[in-house]
Design an enzyme around this catalytic site. Structure first.
Site, PDB file in Angstrom:
ATOM      1  N   ARG A 135      -2.153 -43.957  59.193  1.00 27.60           N
ATOM      2  CA  ARG A 135      -1.943 -44.920  60.281  1.00 27.60           C
ATOM      3  C   ARG A 135      -2.182 -46.365  59.851  1.00 27.60           C
ATOM      4  O   ARG A 135      -2.457 -47.216  60.701  1.00 27.60           O
ATOM      5  CB  ARG A 135      -2.713 -44.537  61.532  1.00 27.60           C
ATOM      6  CG  ARG A 135      -4.165 -44.445  61.414  1.00 27.60           C
ATOM      7  CD  ARG A 135      -4.716 -43.442  62.395  1.00 27.60           C
ATOM      8  NE  ARG A 135      -4.888 -43.858  63.756  1.00 27.60           N
ATOM      9  CZ  ARG A 135      -5.149 -42.984  64.746  1.00 27.60           C
ATOM     10  NH1 ARG A 135      -5.237 -41.695  64.540  1.00 27.60           N
ATOM     11  NH2 ARG A 135      -5.318 -43.407  65.956  1.00 27.60           N
ATOM     12  N   ARG A 188      -7.847 -37.528  80.770  1.00 25.07           N
ATOM     13  CA  ARG A 188      -8.015 -36.473  79.762  1.00 25.07           C
ATOM     14  C   ARG A 188      -9.460 -35.981  79.755  1.00 25.07           C
ATOM     15  O   ARG A 188     -10.401 -36.754  79.887  1.00 25.07           O
ATOM     16  CB  ARG A 188      -7.661 -36.988  78.369  1.00 25.07           C
ATOM     17  CG  ARG A 188      -8.016 -35.958  77.295  1.00 25.07           C
ATOM     18  CD  ARG A 188      -7.450 -36.277  75.948  1.00 25.07           C
ATOM     19  NE  ARG A 188      -7.907 -37.554  75.436  1.00 25.07           N
ATOM     20  CZ  ARG A 188      -7.450 -38.066  74.301  1.00 25.07           C
ATOM     21  NH1 ARG A 188      -6.529 -37.433  73.605  1.00 25.07           N
ATOM     22  NH2 ARG A 188      -7.889 -39.232  73.883  1.00 25.07           N
ATOM     23  N   LYS A 200      -0.008 -36.186  70.415  1.00 24.90           N
ATOM     24  CA  LYS A 200      -0.008 -35.737  69.004  1.00 24.90           C
ATOM     25  C   LYS A 200      -0.808 -34.441  68.866  1.00 24.90           C
ATOM     26  O   LYS A 200      -0.353 -33.481  68.261  1.00 24.90           O
ATOM     27  CB  LYS A 200      -0.613 -36.815  68.082  1.00 24.90           C
ATOM     28  CG  LYS A 200       0.135 -38.138  68.094  1.00 24.90           C
ATOM     29  CD  LYS A 200      -0.479 -39.148  67.138  1.00 24.90           C
ATOM     30  CE  LYS A 200      -1.892 -39.580  67.493  1.00 24.90           C
ATOM     31  NZ  LYS A 200      -2.022 -40.321  68.752  1.00 24.90           N
ATOM     32  N   ARG A 243     -13.947 -38.140  75.966  1.00 24.90           N
ATOM     33  CA  ARG A 243     -14.166 -38.764  74.669  1.00 24.90           C
ATOM     34  C   ARG A 243     -14.774 -40.152  74.845  1.00 24.90           C
ATOM     35  O   ARG A 243     -14.453 -40.849  75.801  1.00 24.90           O
ATOM     36  CB  ARG A 243     -12.824 -38.878  73.924  1.00 24.90           C
ATOM     37  CG  ARG A 243     -12.620 -37.724  72.979  1.00 24.90           C
ATOM     38  CD  ARG A 243     -11.256 -37.658  72.384  1.00 24.90           C
ATOM     39  NE  ARG A 243     -10.728 -38.895  71.807  1.00 24.90           N
ATOM     40  CZ  ARG A 243      -9.571 -38.949  71.165  1.00 24.90           C
ATOM     41  NH1 ARG A 243      -8.847 -37.858  71.001  1.00 24.90           N
ATOM     42  NH2 ARG A 243      -9.125 -40.088  70.678  1.00 24.90           N
ATOM     43  N   ARG A 274      -7.150 -49.434  71.272  1.00 22.83           N
ATOM     44  CA  ARG A 274      -6.438 -48.469  70.414  1.00 22.83           C
ATOM     45  C   ARG A 274      -4.936 -48.741  70.425  1.00 22.83           C
ATOM     46  O   ARG A 274      -4.251 -48.616  69.411  1.00 22.83           O
ATOM     47  CB  ARG A 274      -6.723 -47.035  70.890  1.00 22.83           C
ATOM     48  CG  ARG A 274      -8.077 -46.529  70.412  1.00 22.83           C
ATOM     49  CD  ARG A 274      -8.680 -45.534  71.360  1.00 22.83           C
ATOM     50  NE  ARG A 274      -7.986 -44.283  71.446  1.00 22.83           N
ATOM     51  CZ  ARG A 274      -8.082 -43.445  72.481  1.00 22.83           C
ATOM     52  NH1 ARG A 274      -8.833 -43.751  73.531  1.00 22.83           N
ATOM     53  NH2 ARG A 274      -7.433 -42.313  72.484  1.00 22.83           N
TER      54      ARG A 274
HETATM   55  P1  AP5 Z   1      -3.249 -35.632  73.345  1.00 26.01           P
HETATM   56  O1  AP5 Z   1      -2.452 -34.508  72.799  1.00 26.01           O
HETATM   57  O2  AP5 Z   1      -4.729 -35.513  73.307  1.00 26.01           O
HETATM   58  O3  AP5 Z   1      -2.750 -37.033  72.731  1.00 26.01           O
HETATM   59  P2  AP5 Z   1      -2.994 -37.702  71.314  1.00 26.01           P
HETATM   60  O4  AP5 Z   1      -1.724 -38.380  70.907  1.00 26.01           O
HETATM   61  O5  AP5 Z   1      -3.570 -36.698  70.367  1.00 26.01           O
HETATM   62  O6  AP5 Z   1      -4.041 -38.820  71.724  1.00 26.01           O
HETATM   63  P3  AP5 Z   1      -5.369 -39.293  71.002  1.00 26.01           P
HETATM   64  O7  AP5 Z   1      -6.145 -40.076  72.022  1.00 26.01           O
HETATM   65  O8  AP5 Z   1      -6.048 -38.165  70.313  1.00 26.01           O
HETATM   66  O9  AP5 Z   1      -4.765 -40.282  69.942  1.00 26.01           O
HETATM   67  P4  AP5 Z   1      -5.510 -41.363  69.129  1.00 26.01           P
HETATM   68  O10 AP5 Z   1      -4.520 -41.692  68.074  1.00 26.01           O
HETATM   69  O11 AP5 Z   1      -6.010 -42.502  69.942  1.00 26.01           O
HETATM   70  O12 AP5 Z   1      -6.835 -40.596  68.643  1.00 26.01           O
HETATM   71  P5  AP5 Z   1      -7.241 -39.889  67.299  1.00 26.01           P
HETATM   72  O13 AP5 Z   1      -8.121 -38.766  67.650  1.00 26.01           O
HETATM   73  O14 AP5 Z   1      -6.075 -39.635  66.425  1.00 26.01           O
HETATM   74  O15 AP5 Z   1      -2.758 -35.851  74.861  1.00 26.01           O
HETATM   75  C1  AP5 Z   1      -3.351 -36.875  75.669  1.00 26.01           C
HETATM   76  C2  AP5 Z   1      -3.463 -36.377  77.127  1.00 26.01           C
HETATM   77  O16 AP5 Z   1      -2.153 -36.211  77.666  1.00 26.01           O
HETATM   78  C3  AP5 Z   1      -4.151 -34.996  77.260  1.00 26.01           C
HETATM   79  O17 AP5 Z   1      -4.878 -35.003  78.460  1.00 26.01           O
HETATM   80  C4  AP5 Z   1      -2.970 -34.020  77.333  1.00 26.01           C
HETATM   81  O18 AP5 Z   1      -3.302 -32.842  78.070  1.00 26.01           O
HETATM   82  C5  AP5 Z   1      -1.910 -34.861  78.047  1.00 26.01           C
HETATM   83  N1  AP5 Z   1      -0.536 -34.577  77.636  1.00 26.01           N
HETATM   84  C6  AP5 Z   1      -0.088 -34.348  76.359  1.00 26.01           C
HETATM   85  N2  AP5 Z   1       1.254 -34.191  76.348  1.00 26.01           N
HETATM   86  C7  AP5 Z   1       1.662 -34.337  77.645  1.00 26.01           C
HETATM   87  C8  AP5 Z   1       2.944 -34.304  78.298  1.00 26.01           C
HETATM   88  N3  AP5 Z   1       4.079 -34.096  77.599  1.00 26.01           N
HETATM   89  N4  AP5 Z   1       2.989 -34.511  79.636  1.00 26.01           N
HETATM   90  C9  AP5 Z   1       1.835 -34.731  80.359  1.00 26.01           C
HETATM   91  N5  AP5 Z   1       0.606 -34.778  79.799  1.00 26.01           N
HETATM   92  C10 AP5 Z   1       0.518 -34.595  78.466  1.00 26.01           C
HETATM   93  O19 AP5 Z   1      -8.116 -41.011  66.600  1.00 26.01           O
HETATM   94  C11 AP5 Z   1      -9.332 -41.423  67.197  1.00 26.01           C
HETATM   95  C12 AP5 Z   1     -10.006 -42.490  66.347  1.00 26.01           C
HETATM   96  O20 AP5 Z   1     -10.341 -41.949  65.057  1.00 26.01           O
HETATM   97  C13 AP5 Z   1      -9.169 -43.735  66.033  1.00 26.01           C
HETATM   98  O21 AP5 Z   1      -9.207 -44.680  67.086  1.00 26.01           O
HETATM   99  C14 AP5 Z   1      -9.879 -44.228  64.779  1.00 26.01           C
HETATM  100  O22 AP5 Z   1     -11.099 -44.855  65.114  1.00 26.01           O
HETATM  101  C15 AP5 Z   1     -10.188 -42.938  64.042  1.00 26.01           C
HETATM  102  N6  AP5 Z   1      -9.118 -42.490  63.136  1.00 26.01           N
HETATM  103  C16 AP5 Z   1      -8.361 -41.350  63.256  1.00 26.01           C
HETATM  104  N7  AP5 Z   1      -7.462 -41.258  62.277  1.00 26.01           N
HETATM  105  C17 AP5 Z   1      -7.651 -42.359  61.500  1.00 26.01           C
HETATM  106  C18 AP5 Z   1      -6.999 -42.845  60.328  1.00 26.01           C
HETATM  107  N8  AP5 Z   1      -5.965 -42.182  59.779  1.00 26.01           N
HETATM  108  N9  AP5 Z   1      -7.429 -44.021  59.827  1.00 26.01           N
HETATM  109  C19 AP5 Z   1      -8.475 -44.694  60.355  1.00 26.01           C
HETATM  110  N10 AP5 Z   1      -9.132 -44.304  61.477  1.00 26.01           N
HETATM  111  C20 AP5 Z   1      -8.712 -43.132  62.035  1.00 26.01           C
HETATM  112 MG    MG Z   2      -5.389 -36.489  69.387  1.00 27.81          MG
END
Ligand code: AP5
Ligand code: MG
Length: 215
Positions: free
Chosen positions: A86, A125, A11, A158, A169
């Site tokens: 979400r 990552r 994402k 992270r 997650r």
């Molecule tokens: P990356 O682009 O970082 O993936 P991502 O989908 O952004 O993964 P996240 O871990 O950030 O998602 P998440 O939903 O768990 O975390 P978030 O920060 O939103 O890519 C991942 C890896 O793969 C990288 O190393 C990248 O280089 C590699 N990659 C990417 N594309 C690739 C490809 N095509 N091929 C190969 N490699 C690839 O949320 C974190 C926390 O915040 C949540 O757990 C929660 O506690 C809180 N939170 C956030 N939003 C909310 C909400 N709306 N409500 C309540 N709590 C929330």
């Molecule tokens: Mg992310």
């Protein structure tokens, strides 16, 4: 637009590329919350353990932060929401908020990825401690091991990229966020993409499907 998908689906990677393409801000709720923890604000102190464990923070808290962010000037021409909404409550509140702001969504982009690939993606990552740019030790390694290509700052892991937190997650995604996908499936907004291709190919597929170039 909204970008939705399991942890590690790309994402953040895709949102930053789409934001550059369309010249609109990339709003990552995860990044906003990690920033609160980093600066040690009172919100940050409240949510630190919740984030590390991979649980969602309260709907009320995240809705307040997003509402404030969407009213900033740079969102006038559009925005990309990464990781929000979400939960069902967030999806319904978003609809009400965007109706009130007269800012309807153009698209909800879902990135689809099998569960068994996710732990590998996230365990390798690393993110820049300064600009939060994501790297992958196998698929997207930095030129200088351990340091960001853009600003040279050290890379870190992270707090929620441990195996236990990743599995939680994923569980939270299936239980609380998949209903949001079903919510948008009832509208013409939802567009699905495999998250398993090459990064650039996925970006191009999304841009092609959205069918609209930046003004
Ligand atoms: P990356 O682009 O970082 O993936 P991502 O989908 O952004 O993964 P996240 O871990 O950030 O998602 P998440 O939903 O768990 O975390 P978030 O920060 O939103 O890519 C991942 C890896 O793969 C990288 O190393 C990248 O280089 C590699 N990659 C990417 N594309 C690739 C490809 N095509 N091929 C190969 N490699 C690839 O949320 C974190 C926390 O915040 C949540 O757990 C929660 O506690 C809180 N939170 C956030 N939003 C909310 C909400 N709306 N409500 C309540 N709590 C929330
Ligand atoms: Mg992310």
């Amino acid at each position: 637009m909204v970008l939705i998908g399991p942890p590690g689906a790309g994402k953040g990677t895709q949102a930053s590329r789409l934001a550059a393409h369309y010249h609109i801000p990339h709003i990552s709720t995860g990044e906003m919350l990690r920033e609160e923890v980093k600066v040690g604000s009172s919100i940050g102190n409240q949510i630190k353990d919740c984030l590390a464990a991979g649980n969602l923070v309260s709907d009320q808290m995240i809705l307040g932060l997003v509402e404030m962010r969407l009213q900033q000037k740079d969102c006038r021409l559009g925005f990309i929401l990464d990781g929000f909404p979400r939960s069902q409550v967030q999806a319904e509140a978003t609809q009400t908020l965007l109706d009130r702001l007269q800012r309807p969504l153009d698209a909800v982009v879902q990135l689809i990825m099998p569960d068994d690939e996710i732990v590998t993606r996230l365990s390798y990552r690393r993110i820049c401690s300064q600009c939060a740019r994501p790297y992958h030790l196998l698929f997207n390694a930095p030129r200088n091991e351990g340091f960001c290509d853009v600003d040279g700052a050290p890379l870190t892991q992270r707090s929620d990229d441990t195996e236990d937190s990743i599995r939680n997650r994923l569980h939270v995604y299936h239980r609380q966020t998949e209903p949001v996908v079903e919510y948008y499936r009832k509208t013409p907004l939802l567009k699905e993409f495999s998250a398993m291709g090459e990064v650039n190919a996925i970006t191009q597929a999304i841009i092609l499907a959205l069918g609209r170039e930046a003004a």
